[in-house]
Design a protein around this motif. Structure first.
Motif, PDB file in Angstrom:
ATOM      1  N   LYS A 190      -5.450 -20.501   7.849  1.00 38.45           N
ATOM      2  CA  LYS A 190      -4.768 -21.187   8.975  1.00 38.45           C
ATOM      3  C   LYS A 190      -3.252 -21.180   8.797  1.00 38.45           C
ATOM      4  O   LYS A 190      -2.547 -21.965   9.442  1.00 38.45           O
ATOM      5  N   PHE A 191      -2.746 -20.377   7.896  1.00 37.54           N
ATOM      6  CA  PHE A 191      -1.309 -20.328   7.591  1.00 37.54           C
ATOM      7  C   PHE A 191      -0.712 -19.119   8.307  1.00 37.54           C
ATOM      8  O   PHE A 191      -0.903 -17.976   7.886  1.00 37.54           O
ATOM      9  N   LYS A 192      -0.011 -19.389   9.405  1.00 38.15           N
ATOM     10  CA  LYS A 192       0.535 -18.289  10.209  1.00 38.15           C
ATOM     11  C   LYS A 192       1.894 -17.855   9.665  1.00 38.15           C
ATOM     12  O   LYS A 192       2.731 -18.710   9.358  1.00 38.15           O
ATOM     13  N   VAL A 193       2.080 -16.544   9.613  1.00 37.32           N
ATOM     14  CA  VAL A 193       3.388 -16.007   9.200  1.00 37.32           C
ATOM     15  C   VAL A 193       3.798 -14.931  10.199  1.00 37.32           C
ATOM     16  O   VAL A 193       2.963 -14.169  10.705  1.00 37.32           O
ATOM     17  N   GLY A 194       5.086 -14.907  10.503  1.00 36.82           N
ATOM     18  CA  GLY A 194       5.646 -13.860  11.367  1.00 36.82           C
ATOM     19  C   GLY A 194       6.847 -13.242  10.691  1.00 36.82           C
ATOM     20  O   GLY A 194       7.583 -13.922   9.965  1.00 36.82           O
ATOM     21  N   ALA A 195       7.039 -11.947  10.911  1.00 35.68           N
ATOM     22  CA  ALA A 195       8.194 -11.253  10.324  1.00 35.68           C
ATOM     23  C   ALA A 195       8.812 -10.345  11.375  1.00 35.68           C
ATOM     24  O   ALA A 195       8.116  -9.845  12.277  1.00 35.68           O
ATOM     25  N   ALA A 196      10.113 -10.171  11.277  1.00 38.07           N
ATOM     26  CA  ALA A 196      10.807  -9.230  12.164  1.00 38.07           C
ATOM     27  C   ALA A 196      11.810  -8.448  11.323  1.00 38.07           C
ATOM     28  O   ALA A 196      12.596  -9.023  10.553  1.00 38.07           O
ATOM     29  N   LEU A 197      11.746  -7.149  11.508  1.00 37.42           N
ATOM     30  CA  LEU A 197      12.485  -6.206  10.669  1.00 37.42           C
ATOM     31  C   LEU A 197      13.569  -5.562  11.527  1.00 37.42           C
ATOM     32  O   LEU A 197      13.292  -5.066  12.627  1.00 37.42           O
ATOM     33  N   LEU A 198      14.807  -5.582  11.029  1.00 38.95           N
ATOM     34  CA  LEU A 198      15.925  -4.963  11.759  1.00 38.95           C
ATOM     35  C   LEU A 198      16.214  -3.594  11.152  1.00 38.95           C
ATOM     36  O   LEU A 198      16.514  -3.494   9.954  1.00 38.95           O
ATOM     37  N   THR A 199      16.105  -2.551  11.973  1.00 37.54           N
ATOM     38  CA  THR A 199      16.318  -1.201  11.454  1.00 37.54           C
ATOM     39  C   THR A 199      17.815  -0.889  11.412  1.00 37.54           C
ATOM     40  O   THR A 199      18.633  -1.594  12.003  1.00 37.54           O
ATOM     41  N   TYR A 204      21.528 -13.425  13.405  1.00 38.32           N
ATOM     42  CA  TYR A 204      20.107 -13.315  13.100  1.00 38.32           C
ATOM     43  C   TYR A 204      19.215 -14.143  14.029  1.00 38.32           C
ATOM     44  O   TYR A 204      18.008 -14.175  13.858  1.00 38.32           O
ATOM     45  N   LYS A 205      19.811 -14.814  14.998  1.00 35.79           N
ATOM     46  CA  LYS A 205      19.027 -15.678  15.909  1.00 35.79           C
ATOM     47  C   LYS A 205      17.916 -14.890  16.627  1.00 35.79           C
ATOM     48  O   LYS A 205      16.782 -15.331  16.714  1.00 35.79           O
ATOM     49  N   GLU A 206      18.262 -13.713  17.147  1.00 34.53           N
ATOM     50  CA  GLU A 206      17.270 -12.927  17.889  1.00 34.53           C
ATOM     51  C   GLU A 206      16.155 -12.455  16.952  1.00 34.53           C
ATOM     52  O   GLU A 206      14.970 -12.484  17.309  1.00 34.53           O
ATOM     53  N   LEU A 207      16.559 -12.041  15.744  1.00 38.68           N
ATOM     54  CA  LEU A 207      15.567 -11.550  14.780  1.00 38.68           C
ATOM     55  C   LEU A 207      14.567 -12.657  14.426  1.00 38.68           C
ATOM     56  O   LEU A 207      13.350 -12.433  14.385  1.00 38.68           O
ATOM     57  N   VAL A 208      15.083 -13.848  14.188  1.00 38.41           N
ATOM     58  CA  VAL A 208      14.214 -14.980  13.849  1.00 38.41           C
ATOM     59  C   VAL A 208      13.308 -15.327  15.041  1.00 38.41           C
ATOM     60  O   VAL A 208      12.117 -15.605  14.866  1.00 38.41           O
ATOM     61  N   ALA A 209      13.855 -15.255  16.248  1.00 37.41           N
ATOM     62  CA  ALA A 209      13.045 -15.554  17.445  1.00 37.41           C
ATOM     63  C   ALA A 209      11.901 -14.546  17.577  1.00 37.41           C
ATOM     64  O   ALA A 209      10.772 -14.911  17.930  1.00 37.41           O
ATOM     65  N   LYS A 210      12.181 -13.292  17.274  1.00 39.45           N
ATOM     66  CA  LYS A 210      11.129 -12.258  17.339  1.00 39.45           C
ATOM     67  C   LYS A 210      10.050 -12.509  16.278  1.00 39.45           C
ATOM     68  O   LYS A 210       8.859 -12.279  16.508  1.00 39.45           O
ATOM     69  N   PHE A 221      16.100  -0.098   6.657  1.00 46.15           N
ATOM     70  CA  PHE A 221      16.199  -1.426   7.273  1.00 46.15           C
ATOM     71  C   PHE A 221      17.389  -2.209   6.736  1.00 46.15           C
ATOM     72  O   PHE A 221      17.784  -2.069   5.579  1.00 46.15           O
ATOM     73  N   LYS A 222      17.908  -3.102   7.607  1.00 47.28           N
ATOM     74  CA  LYS A 222      19.065  -3.924   7.236  1.00 47.28           C
ATOM     75  C   LYS A 222      18.678  -5.351   6.897  1.00 47.28           C
ATOM     76  O   LYS A 222      19.375  -6.037   6.159  1.00 47.28           O
ATOM     77  N   ALA A 223      17.588  -5.810   7.518  1.00 49.04           N
ATOM     78  CA  ALA A 223      17.238  -7.225   7.336  1.00 49.04           C
ATOM     79  C   ALA A 223      15.786  -7.456   7.733  1.00 49.04           C
ATOM     80  O   ALA A 223      15.224  -6.717   8.542  1.00 49.04           O
ATOM     81  N   ILE A 224      15.211  -8.516   7.156  1.00 50.23           N
ATOM     82  CA  ILE A 224      13.882  -8.958   7.585  1.00 50.23           C
ATOM     83  C   ILE A 224      13.899 -10.479   7.693  1.00 50.23           C
ATOM     84  O   ILE A 224      14.384 -11.169   6.783  1.00 50.23           O
ATOM     85  N   ALA A 225      13.422 -10.990   8.833  1.00 46.01           N
ATOM     86  CA  ALA A 225      13.316 -12.438   9.035  1.00 46.01           C
ATOM     87  C   ALA A 225      11.862 -12.847   8.851  1.00 46.01           C
ATOM     88  O   ALA A 225      10.949 -12.126   9.279  1.00 46.01           O
TER      89      ALA A 225
END
Ligand SMILES: O=c1ccn([C@H]2C[C@H](O)[C@@H](CO)O2)c(=O)[nH]1
Ligand SMILES: [Zn+2]
Length: 132
Positions: free
Chosen positions: A24-33, A4-10, A71-75
């Protein structure tokens, strides 16, 4: 949690685009198809606060609007030092498309937690309920 390292980096890259003049609360998400593509999203706030869209739903809606619905996962990462868990609305939306998947959270120290979807939203209200 090497896979999951790449997913978290994305997710961290996407977090930089967060539009958060109010919280001012930033959130990022990455979804693995299911076929190993990645869709990212950030939170997008609005002067009418209720119109805000979370990072998780931004990523999901981007994918679904391109015809991708499995989808398989979301970071999920944020500008907080602590882990950021998806809100209730996002859990419900994640459940529409990712019943067996995993939810990966990373804190500011780079520690990772992985949850099965069902651990974060047991007894999910889904499509099956409408057919009973
Ligand atoms: O999991 C979460 C939790 C909160 N937010 C956003 C909504 C709002 O812009 C800000 C503060 O709630 O964080 C997300 O994007 N995802
Ligand atoms: Zn949310």
């Amino acid at each position: 949690m090497e896979k999951y390292k790449e997913l978290v980096a994305k997710a961290r890259e996407a977090m930089e685009y967060a539009y958060v003049p109010y919280s001012k609360f930033k959130v990022g998400a990455a979804l693995l198809t299911e076929d190993d593509k990645i869709y990212t999203g950030c939170n997008v706030e609005n002067a009418s606060f209720g119109a805000t869209n979370c990072a998780e739903r931004t990523a999901i809606f981007k994918a679904v609007s391109e015809g991708v619905t499995h989808f398989k996962a979301i970071a999920i990462v944020s500008s907080s030092t602590d882990f950021t868990y998806p809100c209730g609305i996002c859990r419900q939306v994640i459940g529409e498309f990712m019943k067996q998947g995993e939810i990966i959270l990373e804190n500011a120290e780079g520690e990772i937690k992985v949850y099965a979807f069902n651990d974060l939203l047991p007894h999910h209200f889904g499509q099956e309920e409408l057919n009973k």
